[in-house]
Design an enzyme around this catalytic site. Structure first.
Site, PDB file in Angstrom:
ATOM      1  N   GLY A   1       0.818  -1.211   0.000  1.00  0.00           N
ATOM      2  CA  GLY A   1       0.000   0.000   0.000  1.00  0.00           C
ATOM      3  C   GLY A   1       0.851   1.259   0.000  1.00  0.00           C
ATOM      4  O   GLY A   1       0.463   2.293   0.529  1.00  0.00           O
TER       5      GLY A   1
ATOM      6  N   GLY B   1      -0.634   4.654  -1.114  1.00  0.00           N
ATOM      7  CA  GLY B   1      -1.702   5.310  -0.350  1.00  0.00           C
ATOM      8  C   GLY B   1      -1.120   6.432   0.512  1.00  0.00           C
ATOM      9  O   GLY B   1       0.101   6.605   0.588  1.00  0.00           O
TER      10      GLY B   1
ATOM     11  N   ASP C   1      -0.769   6.784   3.788  1.00  0.00           N
ATOM     12  CA  ASP C   1       0.160   6.377   4.850  1.00  0.00           C
ATOM     13  C   ASP C   1       1.454   5.815   4.275  1.00  0.00           C
ATOM     14  O   ASP C   1       2.533   6.059   4.801  1.00  0.00           O
ATOM     15  CB  ASP C   1      -0.483   5.310   5.756  1.00  0.00           C
ATOM     16  CG  ASP C   1      -1.643   5.857   6.539  1.00  0.00           C
ATOM     17  OD1 ASP C   1      -2.023   7.028   6.317  1.00  0.00           O
ATOM     18  OD2 ASP C   1      -2.191   5.117   7.372  1.00  0.00           O
TER      19      ASP C   1
ATOM     20  N   LEU D   1      -1.929  -8.340  -2.843  1.00  0.00           N
ATOM     21  CA  LEU D   1      -2.360  -9.026  -1.615  1.00  0.00           C
ATOM     22  C   LEU D   1      -3.345 -10.166  -1.903  1.00  0.00           C
ATOM     23  O   LEU D   1      -3.644 -10.963  -1.021  1.00  0.00           O
ATOM     24  CB  LEU D   1      -2.985  -8.032  -0.626  1.00  0.00           C
ATOM     25  CG  LEU D   1      -1.987  -7.090   0.056  1.00  0.00           C
ATOM     26  CD1 LEU D   1      -2.722  -5.972   0.805  1.00  0.00           C
ATOM     27  CD2 LEU D   1      -1.084  -7.853   1.030  1.00  0.00           C
TER      28      LEU D   1
ATOM     29  N   LEU E   1       0.131  -2.067   4.861  1.00  0.00           N
ATOM     30  CA  LEU E   1      -0.816  -0.947   4.794  1.00  0.00           C
ATOM     31  C   LEU E   1      -1.800  -1.098   3.636  1.00  0.00           C
ATOM     32  O   LEU E   1      -2.740  -0.318   3.514  1.00  0.00           O
ATOM     33  CB  LEU E   1      -0.051   0.382   4.621  1.00  0.00           C
ATOM     34  CG  LEU E   1       1.156   0.627   5.538  1.00  0.00           C
ATOM     35  CD1 LEU E   1       1.713   2.020   5.302  1.00  0.00           C
ATOM     36  CD2 LEU E   1       0.779   0.453   7.001  1.00  0.00           C
TER      37      LEU E   1
ATOM     38  N   SER F   1      -7.575  -0.959  12.620  1.00  0.00           N
ATOM     39  CA  SER F   1      -8.357   0.277  12.475  1.00  0.00           C
ATOM     40  C   SER F   1      -9.370   0.456  13.594  1.00  0.00           C
ATOM     41  O   SER F   1      -9.947  -0.516  14.098  1.00  0.00           O
ATOM     42  CB  SER F   1      -9.103   0.201  11.138  1.00  0.00           C
ATOM     43  OG  SER F   1     -10.149   1.140  11.099  1.00  0.00           O
TER      44      SER F   1
ATOM     45  N   GLU G   1     -12.206   1.336  13.112  1.00  0.00           N
ATOM     46  CA  GLU G   1     -13.496   0.845  12.602  1.00  0.00           C
ATOM     47  C   GLU G   1     -13.854  -0.511  13.226  1.00  0.00           C
ATOM     48  O   GLU G   1     -15.004  -0.918  13.193  1.00  0.00           O
ATOM     49  CB  GLU G   1     -13.454   0.703  11.075  1.00  0.00           C
ATOM     50  CG  GLU G   1     -13.650   1.995  10.327  1.00  0.00           C
ATOM     51  CD  GLU G   1     -15.037   2.593  10.520  1.00  0.00           C
ATOM     52  OE1 GLU G   1     -16.016   1.985  10.087  1.00  0.00           O
ATOM     53  OE2 GLU G   1     -15.141   3.675  11.113  1.00  0.00           O
TER      54      GLU G   1
ATOM     55  N   TYR H   1     -15.801  -3.659   5.791  1.00  0.00           N
ATOM     56  CA  TYR H   1     -14.424  -3.208   6.026  1.00  0.00           C
ATOM     57  C   TYR H   1     -14.020  -3.486   7.475  1.00  0.00           C
ATOM     58  O   TYR H   1     -12.950  -4.066   7.734  1.00  0.00           O
ATOM     59  CB  TYR H   1     -14.309  -1.703   5.725  1.00  0.00           C
ATOM     60  CG  TYR H   1     -12.994  -1.101   6.167  1.00  0.00           C
ATOM     61  CD1 TYR H   1     -11.862  -1.197   5.363  1.00  0.00           C
ATOM     62  CD2 TYR H   1     -12.883  -0.452   7.397  1.00  0.00           C
ATOM     63  CE1 TYR H   1     -10.641  -0.658   5.780  1.00  0.00           C
ATOM     64  CE2 TYR H   1     -11.673   0.089   7.814  1.00  0.00           C
ATOM     65  CZ  TYR H   1     -10.560  -0.022   7.006  1.00  0.00           C
ATOM     66  OH  TYR H   1      -9.360   0.508   7.416  1.00  0.00           O
TER      67      TYR H   1
HETATM   68  O1  F7E Z   1     -15.998   8.974   6.974  1.00  0.00           O
HETATM   69  C1  F7E Z   1     -19.261  10.585   7.473  1.00  0.00           C
HETATM   70  C2  F7E Z   1     -19.203   9.068   7.316  1.00  0.00           C
HETATM   71  O2  F7E Z   1     -15.047   8.023   4.874  1.00  0.00           O
HETATM   72  C3  F7E Z   1     -15.994   9.598   8.229  1.00  0.00           C
HETATM   73  C4  F7E Z   1     -10.796   5.145   6.715  1.00  0.00           C
HETATM   74  O3  F7E Z   1      -9.465   5.589   6.642  1.00  0.00           O
HETATM   75  O4  F7E Z   1     -10.966   5.875   8.980  1.00  0.00           O
HETATM   76  C5  F7E Z   1     -11.586   5.979   7.714  1.00  0.00           C
HETATM   77  O5  F7E Z   1     -12.921   5.513   7.746  1.00  0.00           O
HETATM   78  C6  F7E Z   1     -17.405   9.883   8.682  1.00  0.00           C
HETATM   79  C7  F7E Z   1     -18.356   8.686   8.517  1.00  0.00           C
HETATM   80  O6  F7E Z   1     -13.808   7.741   7.072  1.00  0.00           O
HETATM   81  C8  F7E Z   1     -19.717  11.901   4.133  1.00  0.00           C
HETATM   82  O7  F7E Z   1     -20.525   8.519   7.315  1.00  0.00           O
HETATM   83  C9  F7E Z   1     -20.629  12.167   6.089  1.00  0.00           C
HETATM   84  O8  F7E Z   1     -19.178   8.588   9.661  1.00  0.00           O
HETATM   85  O9  F7E Z   1     -13.840   9.922   6.009  1.00  0.00           O
HETATM   86  P1  F7E Z   1     -14.640   8.686   6.147  1.00  0.00           P
HETATM   87  P2  F7E Z   1     -14.190   6.452   7.960  1.00  0.00           P
HETATM   88  O10 F7E Z   1     -15.363   5.743   7.414  1.00  0.00           O
HETATM   89  O11 F7E Z   1     -14.257   6.893   9.385  1.00  0.00           O
HETATM   90  C10 F7E Z   1     -10.873   4.541   9.530  1.00  0.00           C
HETATM   91  C11 F7E Z   1     -10.099   4.622  10.811  1.00  0.00           C
HETATM   92  C12 F7E Z   1     -10.343   3.565   8.551  1.00  0.00           C
HETATM   93  O12 F7E Z   1      -9.689   2.604   8.944  1.00  0.00           O
HETATM   94  C13 F7E Z   1     -10.812   3.688   7.136  1.00  0.00           C
HETATM   95  O13 F7E Z   1      -9.953   2.982   6.259  1.00  0.00           O
HETATM   96  O14 F7E Z   1     -17.938  10.930   7.872  1.00  0.00           O
HETATM   97  N1  F7E Z   1     -19.608  11.266   6.237  1.00  0.00           N
HETATM   98  N2  F7E Z   1     -20.721  12.541   4.810  1.00  0.00           N
HETATM   99  C14 F7E Z   1     -19.033  11.093   5.037  1.00  0.00           C
HETATM  100  N3  F7E Z   1     -17.986  10.327   4.671  1.00  0.00           N
HETATM  101  C15 F7E Z   1     -17.605  10.349   3.373  1.00  0.00           C
HETATM  102  N4  F7E Z   1     -16.553   9.614   2.992  1.00  0.00           N
HETATM  103  N5  F7E Z   1     -18.276  11.118   2.438  1.00  0.00           N
HETATM  104  C16 F7E Z   1     -19.345  11.901   2.770  1.00  0.00           C
HETATM  105  O15 F7E Z   1     -19.916  12.578   1.914  1.00  0.00           O
END
Ligand code: F7E
Length: 327
Positions: free
Chosen positions: A8, A11, A13, A57, A78, A127, A129, A151
């Site tokens: 990765g 990416g 990181d 991978l 990564l 993560s 998550e 995920y």
């Molecule tokens: O969303 C909300 C969405 O896609 C953050 C990855 O690096 O961090 C990341 O995962 C929040 C969520 O990141 C939009 O619903 C609102 O609640 O930026 P995100 P993520 O899902 O937290 C973790 C630690 C990882 O491991 C993952 O690989 O924001 N949200 N509106 C939105 N999110 C996106 N993408 N787009 C929107 O329009």
């Protein structure tokens, strides 16, 4: 010269970690997948000292060949499908790359003999998550997992597989449970970069609105440059372990919007933002807050960039980049 292999590497990181390892005197190798992958050029331009090798991978034999060729002291895994929303649409692919990919990388190390005398040190990008619908706040290394997406479920598999290789084969296998970490290099699909880029384009008259999903979601957001330092520190420890890496501060998407629009002197932000069902997820992670006490006390790690500094850095970078493209 120590030798490191990064999956990765193209990416966010991977790119920061490659710079860090090269600056610390590592002979650094990066795995690139696909034929003529256009992202390889970004890595070549940023870190010419890195040697790029082919591998995937999803393909164990390519991983065995990579480990045989590099003879690494340290492997940083990564590579993943990392966009949570995509994982709902392509769950099987996510399980295969983000989950089984970890098992394949560990098998490659074991088959090539890397588990003997802890010859190879392995880092798994776990993560926050995995905590999903959180069982306690703040979350630390002891908190139970409750993933809310394909995920998250794949990351839980990767995490426990890493722990299992540590316990079964004595491999120096470490899992870094990293909370969200962002930067100007973040992909445009993630909310922080979607916002910083949208703000820049609105400021420059290139776009009218940003359409988002759930504005109430809250995350513990740090700077990716600080977080790759933690990855390296983890592998310098005598014993492998699990570490939470986070700022301990939580902010909502609304707060992100407030800060980002203010950084470009566009207010109120409500004039420029819509919310649409399209960007909602079938199951959401509402709020995350990490407790990185263990990393602070054992690794001496702490984040340097605050949330307002991070948002400003991203908006300023996108303003400069979008203005350059528009010229
Ligand atoms: O969303 C909300 C969405 O896609 C953050 C990855 O690096 O961090 C990341 O995962 C929040 C969520 O990141 C939009 O619903 C609102 O609640 O930026 P995100 P993520 O899902 O937290 C973790 C630690 C990882 O491991 C993952 O690989 O924001 N949200 N509106 C939105 N999110 C996106 N993408 N787009 C929107 O329009």
């Amino acid at each position: 010269m120590p030798r490191a292999l990064i999956t990765g590497i193209d990416g966010q990181d991977g790119r920061y970690l490659a710079e860090l390892l090269v600056s610390r005197g590592y002979e650094t190798f990066g795995m690139i997948r696909g034929q003529n992958n256009p992202r390889a050029q970004i890595v070549r331009d940023e870190t010419p000292a890195v040697e790029l090798i082919e591998g995937d991978l999803q393909d164990l034999s390519s991983l065995i060949a990579a480990v045989e060729y590099v003879q690494p002291d340290e492997v940083y895994n990564l590579g993943a499908i990392s966009f949570v929303a995509l994982s709902f649409r392509q769950p099987e692919l996510t399980a295969d790359i983000t989950g089984l990919g970890v098992l394949r990388m560990l098998e490659a190390i074991r088959v090539v003999g890397g588990t003997q005398d802890n010859r190879v040190r392995f880092y798994q990008a776990s993560s926050s998550e995995m905590f999903g619908k959180v069982r306690q706040t703040p979350q630390n290394e002891e908190t139970s997992f409750h993933p809310r997406s394909p995920y998250g479920a794949a990351k839980v598999f990767g995490h426990y597989t890493t722990v299992n290789y540590r316990e079964s084969y004595g491999l120096h296998a470490t899992s870094g449970i990293l909370f969200n970490h962002e930067s100007p290099r973040r992909g445009l699909e993630f909310v922080t970069r979607k916002v910083s880029n949208g703000v820049a384009r609105i400021k420059l008259g290139l776009q009218e609105k940003i359409t988002l999903g759930n504005l109430e979601a809250a995350r513990d957001w740090g700077f990716a440059g600080d977080y790759v330092e933690a990855m390296w520190l983890m592998l310098q420890q005598d014993e492998p372990d699990d570490y939470v890496i986070a700022t301990g501060e939580t902010h909502s998407v609304r707060e992100l919007l407030e800060l980002a629009f203010a950084a470009a002197e566009l207010e109120p932000w409500e004039n420029y933002v819509d919310s649409d069902e399209r960007f909602m997820r079938p199951a959401e992670v509402d709020i995350l807050t990490g407790d990185a006490t263990k990393a602070r006390t054992r690794l001496g790690w702490k984040p340097k960039v605050s949330f307002p500094e991070l948002v400003r850095m991203m908006v300023e970078s996108d303003l400069a980049e979008e203005a350059r493209k528009a010229r």
